[in-house]
Structure formats: structure tokens, C-alpha cells
Design a protein around this motif. Structure first.
Motif, PDB file in Angstrom:
ATOM      1  N   ARG A   1       0.664  -1.010   0.020  1.00  0.00           N
ATOM      2  CA  ARG A   1      -0.027  -0.178   0.044  1.00  0.00           C
ATOM      3  C   ARG A   1       0.813   1.503  -0.097  1.00  0.00           C
ATOM      4  NH1 ARG A   1      -3.886   2.946  -2.019  1.00  0.00           N
ATOM      5  NH2 ARG A   1      -3.730   4.827  -0.882  1.00  0.00           N
TER       6      ARG A   1
ATOM      7  N   VAL B   1       2.223   1.636  -3.404  1.00  0.00           N
ATOM      8  CA  VAL B   1       0.947   2.319  -4.129  1.00  0.00           C
ATOM      9  C   VAL B   1       0.724   3.718  -4.105  1.00  0.00           C
ATOM     10  CG1 VAL B   1      -1.400   2.393  -4.762  1.00  0.00           C
ATOM     11  CG2 VAL B   1      -0.035   0.073  -4.720  1.00  0.00           C
TER      12      VAL B   1
ATOM     13  N   ARG C   1       3.276   5.826  -5.612  1.00  0.00           N
ATOM     14  CA  ARG C   1       3.408   6.190  -6.891  1.00  0.00           C
ATOM     15  C   ARG C   1       2.298   6.954  -7.089  1.00  0.00           C
ATOM     16  NH1 ARG C   1       3.133   0.732 -10.806  1.00  0.00           N
ATOM     17  NH2 ARG C   1       5.190   0.768 -10.935  1.00  0.00           N
ATOM     18  N   GLN C   2       1.179   7.198  -6.357  1.00  0.00           N
ATOM     19  CA  GLN C   2       0.143   8.304  -6.606  1.00  0.00           C
ATOM     20  C   GLN C   2       0.494   9.578  -6.017  1.00  0.00           C
ATOM     21  OE1 GLN C   2      -3.144   6.025  -4.654  1.00  0.00           O
ATOM     22  NE2 GLN C   2      -3.665   4.984  -6.593  1.00  0.00           N
TER      23      GLN C   2
END
Lengths: 158, 176
Positions: free
Chosen positions: B161, B164, B167-168
Motif C-alpha cells: 500500500r 502504491v 506512486r500516486q
């Protein structure tokens, strides 16, 4: 050691005591008792990061020690690979990857939503946080639905 | 950061506008010294002990709640919140000064999509394993080797998580 606590505590004893631990965490450190955040900081520590919150690491360690103490009081520990009805339904070669995948869902989900059963369900709800009520209602409803679905898929063995 | 003091409400408020509250507490605790953190072990000890004594670290306990066969865990959580909520409310009303974290302010963030999205994912994992983060640790401590598999998965999911989120471009949460 003889099992002093062979039976589980009645809910009206265990529940309020857990509630008092939640209050103590707030009253002493001004922090929610959110176990997923403890995992987060243990992961930071493991990666050698300087911004590790040692309080959370200590509580994490304390939970393990307390659970071991409780196990001794229940006459344990007993080393086992038993896993209740799920363990009976699945062979070990299947059970291990299923539990690992389940663990990934737990870790991913709690990190995303910022809390778990303790952080949102107990602490945030006790603080009357609407976000925590929302999170708690969501994971409760999802978990009930998925449990019933799994049981149906496995032909009612769970 | 050395200019910020945490002893007066005014200092707290002025710093709160620049720093997340969790960061302020982290610094306040660093000032209180390692003793403040080590005391957390005692609180964890009490919590871990209770988790085992109410047996929420056993698959059957959680599973029987989620299958709506046994209301025990609902009653447990309900009575925990019913005990803690009025006490917390009273402490905040009295502007309780915590020993290691300034004046008590239980955070109440606004509802966001992550609270629903994340909780759906967590709820699925909870249903499959019958374990959540605290009880999963207790499972291991009680001698259940498969609890270790759940804990390993949990750490993996957590780091996944974080990757992720990076990355966002979402900032990593300081505390959950």
C-alpha cells in the motif's frame, strides 16, 4: 501451569477493560490505540528509518508479551498449525497461501483506510469520529458478507 | 522545530497550522524522553493480555461473530466503546493535559473515500483469516504458527500500500 482462565472472560468484563486501555492510550500519550499504525512503525524500524515512533514499537512489543502472558494463564502455549473450521476445510498447502493472501488484504486495507478494528473500531469510534464510524460499518458489513459467501462457496463447512 | 513549545495552548495552536498534529505529538514525546515511549510496553501488555483472555485471537471467535452465530465480539466491542466514549468526552471537556502529548484532542478526520475503500479490502481479509492486526500478533504469541503467515502477509500488504501511495503521490501517513 494450570489454566486459570480456561473460559473466555464475559463480554461485560472484557469489553469495559479494553475500553479503559483505549482511554489510557489517549489520556497518557494523546494517541489512538491503533494496532495497524504499530505495524507501520515496526516496518519503518526494520528499514532503519529515523522517523520511527518508538512508542508504537514498544506497544507492539507489549502486545506480544501480554498475549504470551495470557496464553500462560490459559495453560499454554501449545504450538499448533490448527486453524478452526478453515483449517479443517483446506489442506495445509492451500491454507498457507490463503492466509498469506488474507494477510495482504488486511495490511493493504488498514494502511489505506488508516485504521483497523482497534484504530477505527475502538479508538476512533470512542472519539465519536464519523470517519471511524464509517470505516467500522464498512469493514463489519464487508466481513459479514464475505464470511457468508465463503461458507456458501465451500458448501457450508465453515 | 526547536522554537516550538508544547506547554501552552497558544503554542500548540500556532504550530498546529504548520504541522500535522501527529508530528507535533511525536516531537513532544521525543522531548519527554525514551521513558515515555517505554511505558507503552505496559499498555501493550495489558491490551495483549486482554485480547487473549477474551479469545479474539482464535479463528472461531471472530468467525462465529461474522457468521452471526455468536454476538460475543459485537458485545465486547460495543461495551468497550460505551465505556471509553463518555470518559474520553469528559477528559476532552475538562481539557485534560496528557503527560506526554499535550492537551487531549482525539482526532476526528473528515470522511474520505479511503475509509470505505480501505475498509472493504480489510474486511475481506478479516473474514478470510478471522484475524485483525492485534489478534494476529496474539495468535503468534499463543503458539499458532499460521498466525505468523497472517502477520507476514499483513506486513507485505502494508508495504504494498505504501508503494502504491508513493506512486500516486499520496504522502505516507505518520500514524493510522
Amino acid at each position: 501451569m494450570d489454566a486459570i482462565f480456561a473460559e473466555r472472560l464475559p463480554w461485560f468484563v472484557g469489553g469495559p477493560l479494553i475500553g479503559l486501555v483505549v482511554v489510557a492510550m489517549y489520556a497518557i500519550w494523546n494517541e489512538p490505540l491503533g494496532v495497524s499504525s504499530f505495524y507501520g512503525h515496526v516496518a519503518r524500524l526494520a528499514r532503519g528509518r529515523k522517523d520511527t515512533d518508538w512508542l508504537r514499537v514498544w506497544v507492539f512489543a507489549g502486545i506480544i508479551a501480554g498475549a504470551f502472558l495470557g496464553t500462560l494463564l490459559q495453560g499454554g502455549p501449545r504450538v499448533t498449525t490448527g486453524y478452526g473450521a478453515l483449517g479443517a476445510a483446506l489442506p495445509l498447502v492451500l491454507l498457507v497461501p490463503v492466509l498469506f493472501a488474507g494477510g495482504i488484504l488486511i495490511g493493504y486495507g488498514v494502511r489505506w483506510s488508516g485504521g483497523c478494528t482497534s484504530g477505527h473500531g475502538l479508538s476512533g469510534s470512542s472519539a465519536l469520529s464519523v470517519a471511524s464510524f464509517t470505516a467500522t460499518a464498512t469493514f463489519m458489513a464487508t466481513a459479514i458478507a464475505v464470511s457468508l459467501l465463503l461458507n456458501w462457496l465451500l458448501g457450508g463447512v465453515l | 522545530m526547536s522554537a516550538v513549545t508544547f506547554d501552552t495552548p497558544a503554542a500548540r495552536d500556532s504550530s498546529a497550522s504548520r504541522m500535522p498534529l501527529s508530528m507535533i505529538r511525536l516531537i513532544a514525546r521525543a522531548r519527554a524522553g525514551a521513558k515515555a515511549n517505554r511505558l507503552g510496553f505496559v499498555l501493550g501488555l495489558a491490551f495483549g493480555l486482554l485480547l487473549v483472555l477474551v479469545r479474539v485471537h482464535e479463528y472461531e471467535t471472530i468467525h462465529n461473530m461474522l457468521m452471526l452465530r455468536d454476538p460475543y465480539v459485537f458485545l465486547l466491542m460495543g461495551s468497550a466503546v460505551a465505556t471509553a466514549a463518555p470518559l474520553l468526552w469528559l477528559l476532552q471537556r475538562r481539557r485534560w493535559h496528557t503527560p506526554f502529548g499535550g492537551t487531549l484532542v482525539a482526532e476526528r478526520p473528515p470522511v474520505e473515500r479511503r475509509h470505505i475503500g480501505g475498509s472493504i479490502v480489510f474486511g475481506a481479509g478479516w473474514a478470510i483469516t478471522g484475524a485483525c492486526p492485534g489478534p494476529a500478533l496474539a495468535m503468534v504469541a499463543s503458539g499458532n504458527i499460521l498466525g505468523g503467515v497472517v502477520v507476514a502477509g499483513l506486513f507485505t500488504g502494508l508495504l504494498l500500500r505504501d508503494a502504491v501511495a508513493r506512486r500516486q503521490g499520496i504522502p505516507e501517513s505518520v500514524s493510522c
